[in-house]
Design a protein around this motif. Structure first.
Motif, PDB file in Angstrom:
ATOM      1  N   MET A   1      14.074  11.781   3.809  1.00 45.63           N
ATOM      2  CA  MET A   1      13.186  11.991   2.680  1.00 45.63           C
ATOM      3  C   MET A   1      12.831  13.464   2.515  1.00 45.63           C
ATOM      4  SD  MET A   1      10.594   8.770   3.283  1.00 45.63           S
ATOM      5  CE  MET A   1       9.526   9.269   1.922  1.00 45.63           C
ATOM      6  N   SER A   2      12.599  13.855   1.272  1.00 48.54           N
ATOM      7  CA  SER A   2      12.116  15.198   0.989  1.00 48.54           C
ATOM      8  C   SER A   2      10.624  15.276   1.289  1.00 48.54           C
ATOM      9  CB  SER A   2      12.352  15.549  -0.483  1.00 48.54           C
ATOM     10  OG  SER A   2      13.728  15.524  -0.786  1.00 48.54           O
ATOM     11  N   ALA A   3      10.161  16.485   1.560  1.00 47.83           N
ATOM     12  CA  ALA A   3       8.737  16.684   1.824  1.00 47.83           C
ATOM     13  C   ALA A   3       7.922  16.310   0.591  1.00 47.83           C
ATOM     14  CB  ALA A   3       8.479  18.138   2.196  1.00 47.83           C
ATOM     15  N   GLY A   4       6.745  15.748   0.840  1.00 48.00           N
ATOM     16  CA  GLY A   4       5.822  15.444  -0.241  1.00 48.00           C
ATOM     17  C   GLY A   4       5.991  14.085  -0.884  1.00 48.00           C
ATOM     18  N   VAL A   5       6.992  13.311  -0.462  1.00 45.10           N
ATOM     19  CA  VAL A   5       7.236  11.995  -1.060  1.00 45.10           C
ATOM     20  C   VAL A   5       6.539  10.920  -0.229  1.00 45.10           C
ATOM     21  CG1 VAL A   5       8.986  10.303  -1.722  1.00 45.10           C
ATOM     22  CG2 VAL A   5       9.431  12.745  -2.015  1.00 45.10           C
ATOM     23  N   PRO A   6       5.697  10.082  -0.835  1.00 46.77           N
ATOM     24  CA  PRO A   6       5.067   8.989  -0.085  1.00 46.77           C
ATOM     25  C   PRO A   6       6.016   7.806   0.071  1.00 46.77           C
ATOM     26  CG  PRO A   6       4.323   8.938  -2.348  1.00 46.77           C
ATOM     27  CD  PRO A   6       5.229  10.141  -2.224  1.00 46.77           C
ATOM     28  N   VAL A   7       5.586   6.833   0.850  1.00 47.77           N
ATOM     29  CA  VAL A   7       6.330   5.579   0.983  1.00 47.77           C
ATOM     30  C   VAL A   7       5.475   4.427   0.487  1.00 47.77           C
ATOM     31  CG1 VAL A   7       7.742   6.339   2.929  1.00 47.77           C
ATOM     32  CG2 VAL A   7       5.546   5.203   3.375  1.00 47.77           C
ATOM     33  N   LEU A   8       6.139   3.353   0.109  1.00 55.47           N
ATOM     34  CA  LEU A   8       5.488   2.074  -0.106  1.00 55.47           C
ATOM     35  C   LEU A   8       5.656   1.268   1.175  1.00 55.47           C
ATOM     36  CD1 LEU A   8       6.744   1.201  -3.698  1.00 55.47           C
ATOM     37  CD2 LEU A   8       4.575   2.252  -3.041  1.00 55.47           C
TER      38      LEU A   8
ATOM     39  N   ARG B   1       0.853  -1.184   0.000  1.00 55.74           N
ATOM     40  CA  ARG B   1       0.000   0.000   0.000  1.00 55.74           C
ATOM     41  C   ARG B   1       0.891   1.237   0.000  1.00 55.74           C
ATOM     42  NH1 ARG B   1       0.347  -1.587   5.261  1.00 55.74           N
ATOM     43  NH2 ARG B   1       0.469   0.007   6.890  1.00 55.74           N
ATOM     44  N   SER B   2       0.310   2.351  -0.415  1.00 49.70           N
ATOM     45  CA  SER B   2       1.028   3.612  -0.436  1.00 49.70           C
ATOM     46  C   SER B   2       0.441   4.532   0.623  1.00 49.70           C
ATOM     47  CB  SER B   2       0.907   4.259  -1.821  1.00 49.70           C
ATOM     48  OG  SER B   2       1.531   5.527  -1.840  1.00 49.70           O
ATOM     49  N   ARG B   3       1.301   5.269   1.305  1.00 55.25           N
ATOM     50  CA  ARG B   3       0.859   6.229   2.315  1.00 55.25           C
ATOM     51  C   ARG B   3       1.953   7.270   2.496  1.00 55.25           C
ATOM     52  NH1 ARG B   3       3.918   5.138   6.796  1.00 55.25           N
ATOM     53  NH2 ARG B   3       4.459   2.969   7.267  1.00 55.25           N
ATOM     54  N   MET B   4       1.625   8.331   3.214  1.00 55.90           N
ATOM     55  CA  MET B   4       2.649   9.309   3.551  1.00 55.90           C
ATOM     56  C   MET B   4       3.466   8.792   4.742  1.00 55.90           C
ATOM     57  SD  MET B   4       2.292  11.400   1.198  1.00 55.90           S
ATOM     58  CE  MET B   4       3.568  12.561   1.737  1.00 55.90           C
ATOM     59  N   PRO B   5       4.746   9.122   4.801  1.00 51.86           N
ATOM     60  CA  PRO B   5       5.574   8.627   5.899  1.00 51.86           C
ATOM     61  C   PRO B   5       5.228   9.316   7.209  1.00 51.86           C
ATOM     62  CG  PRO B   5       6.804  10.206   4.594  1.00 51.86           C
ATOM     63  CD  PRO B   5       5.508   9.982   3.871  1.00 51.86           C
ATOM     64  N   THR B   6       5.485   8.624   8.304  1.00 50.51           N
ATOM     65  CA  THR B   6       5.411   9.278   9.599  1.00 50.51           C
ATOM     66  C   THR B   6       6.595  10.241   9.710  1.00 50.51           C
ATOM     67  OG1 THR B   6       6.790   7.643  10.734  1.00 50.51           O
ATOM     68  CG2 THR B   6       4.412   7.174  10.589  1.00 50.51           C
ATOM     69  N   PRO B   7       6.537  11.229  10.610  1.00 52.15           N
ATOM     70  CA  PRO B   7       7.696  12.112  10.777  1.00 52.15           C
ATOM     71  C   PRO B   7       8.981  11.352  11.084  1.00 52.15           C
ATOM     72  CG  PRO B   7       5.785  13.065  11.858  1.00 52.15           C
ATOM     73  CD  PRO B   7       5.383  11.684  11.411  1.00 52.15           C
ATOM     74  N   GLU B   8       8.882  10.303  11.901  1.00 51.35           N
ATOM     75  CA  GLU B   8      10.075   9.514  12.239  1.00 51.35           C
ATOM     76  C   GLU B   8      10.634   8.812  11.003  1.00 51.35           C
ATOM     77  OE1 GLU B   8      11.464   5.805  15.127  1.00 51.35           O
ATOM     78  OE2 GLU B   8       9.372   6.024  14.548  1.00 51.35           O
ATOM     79  N   GLU B   9       9.749   8.231  10.174  1.00 52.94           N
ATOM     80  CA  GLU B   9      10.208   7.552   8.959  1.00 52.94           C
ATOM     81  C   GLU B   9      10.877   8.527   7.998  1.00 52.94           C
ATOM     82  OE1 GLU B   9       6.778   4.033   8.847  1.00 52.94           O
ATOM     83  OE2 GLU B   9       6.491   5.912   7.759  1.00 52.94           O
ATOM     84  N   ALA B  10      10.257   9.697   7.815  1.00 51.25           N
ATOM     85  CA  ALA B  10      10.821  10.691   6.895  1.00 51.25           C
ATOM     86  C   ALA B  10      12.196  11.146   7.361  1.00 51.25           C
ATOM     87  CB  ALA B  10       9.875  11.879   6.767  1.00 51.25           C
ATOM     88  N   GLU B  11      12.345  11.332   8.660  1.00 47.67           N
ATOM     89  CA  GLU B  11      13.637  11.758   9.196  1.00 47.67           C
ATOM     90  C   GLU B  11      14.674  10.650   9.071  1.00 47.67           C
ATOM     91  OE1 GLU B  11      15.621  13.533  13.326  1.00 47.67           O
ATOM     92  OE2 GLU B  11      13.503  12.986  13.279  1.00 47.67           O
ATOM     93  N   THR B  12      14.285   9.423   9.436  1.00 54.75           N
ATOM     94  CA  THR B  12      15.225   8.298   9.387  1.00 54.75           C
ATOM     95  C   THR B  12      15.724   8.042   7.968  1.00 54.75           C
ATOM     96  OG1 THR B  12      14.194   7.238  11.302  1.00 54.75           O
ATOM     97  CG2 THR B  12      15.481   5.820   9.837  1.00 54.75           C
TER      98      THR B  12
END
Length: 252
Positions: A211-218, A197-208
């Protein structure tokens, strides 16, 4: 039809330039003053347009370097059949991650956290075990050449791995990864199941994952099954969506 707000029209113009290549990756955008003069709007309107494009992951602001079109790394193609490589001995240490990244064992780094937990309703359902079953929880951050690329949180029944080398974080990284660990325990996987599934990252995931703002994760939920028994549940494997393409094939 009412006219679209000015910031949306300006964002449309810049977005078109990014997508058609007239503003290639790494290009510095015009300054605020230049954009104001070109579009005859206030600074706040330009800031709104820039913020929208940043949120979409198309641009990034660099300290001392202005705002530039984001340089996206080429996406890696990852196929399900990569798991087949670990149903037989390998000549050199590797895992599915090192194969995906095309890196050597020395270019691979793994941060890990191990703890014991109990299965809630969701995990119990995935394992097909009673609620409250004791599990080993392992959280990994995978690095390739010093850059974080992937997070994975996986679970194994404590009755299977307790007091074995698999439950020892000092033994990680383990050549062959979880596939090889289950084989070592006498339960080689015979089936792999993944749901994506696709979703936006949690703040912790984006920091770890830097990631740039606006990029989703798989987010991939995986089950490794041996015979009739679920041996491992990974919930989830988290990958920045702009760094990977998942390839699936079905023989008919």
């Amino acid at each position: 039809m009412p006219e679209r707000p000015a910031y949306l029209r300006i964002a449309d113009t810049l977005r078109k330039g990014i997508r058609d290549g007239s503003l290639p990756p790494g290009t510095r955008l015009p300054t605020m003053a230049e954009l104001q003069a070109a579009h005859k709007v206030s600074e706040i309107v330009i800031r709104q347009a820039i913020a929208l494009l940043r949120q979409e992951g198309l641009i990034e602001t660099r300290r001392g370097g202005g705002t530039v079109v984001k340089v996206a790394p080429p996406a890696r193609r990852v196929a399900m059949d990569r798991y087949r490589a670990f149903t037989r001995p390998v000549a050199v240490p590797e895992t599915t991650f090192t194969r995906d990244q095309r890196i050597t064992w020395h270019e691979y780094r793994l941060d890990k956290e191990f703890d014991r937990t109990h299965a809630g309703p969701d995990l119990a359902g995935l394992f097909e075990l009673p609620v409250g079953t004791e599990l080993l929880r392992r959280r990994f951050v995978f690095y390739a050449r010093g850059e974080p690329q992937q997070i994975a949180v996986n679970f194994l029944p404590w009755s299977l791995v307790g007091h074995t080398p698999v439950a020892d974080p000092a033994r990680e990284p383990w050549p062959g990864g979880t596939m090889a660990q289950l084989d070592y325990l006498g339960h080689p996987p015979t089936r792999v199941e993944e749901s994506v599934r696709s979703r936006m990252p949690t703040p912790e995931e984006a920091e770890t994952l830097r990631m740039s703002a606006g990029v989703p994760v798989l987010a991939i939920t995986r089950r490794l099954i041996s015979g009739e028994d679920v041996m491992e549940v990974c919930r989830d494997i988290v990958l920045p969506a702009d760094r990977v393409i998942l390839d699936y094939s079905i023989d008919l």
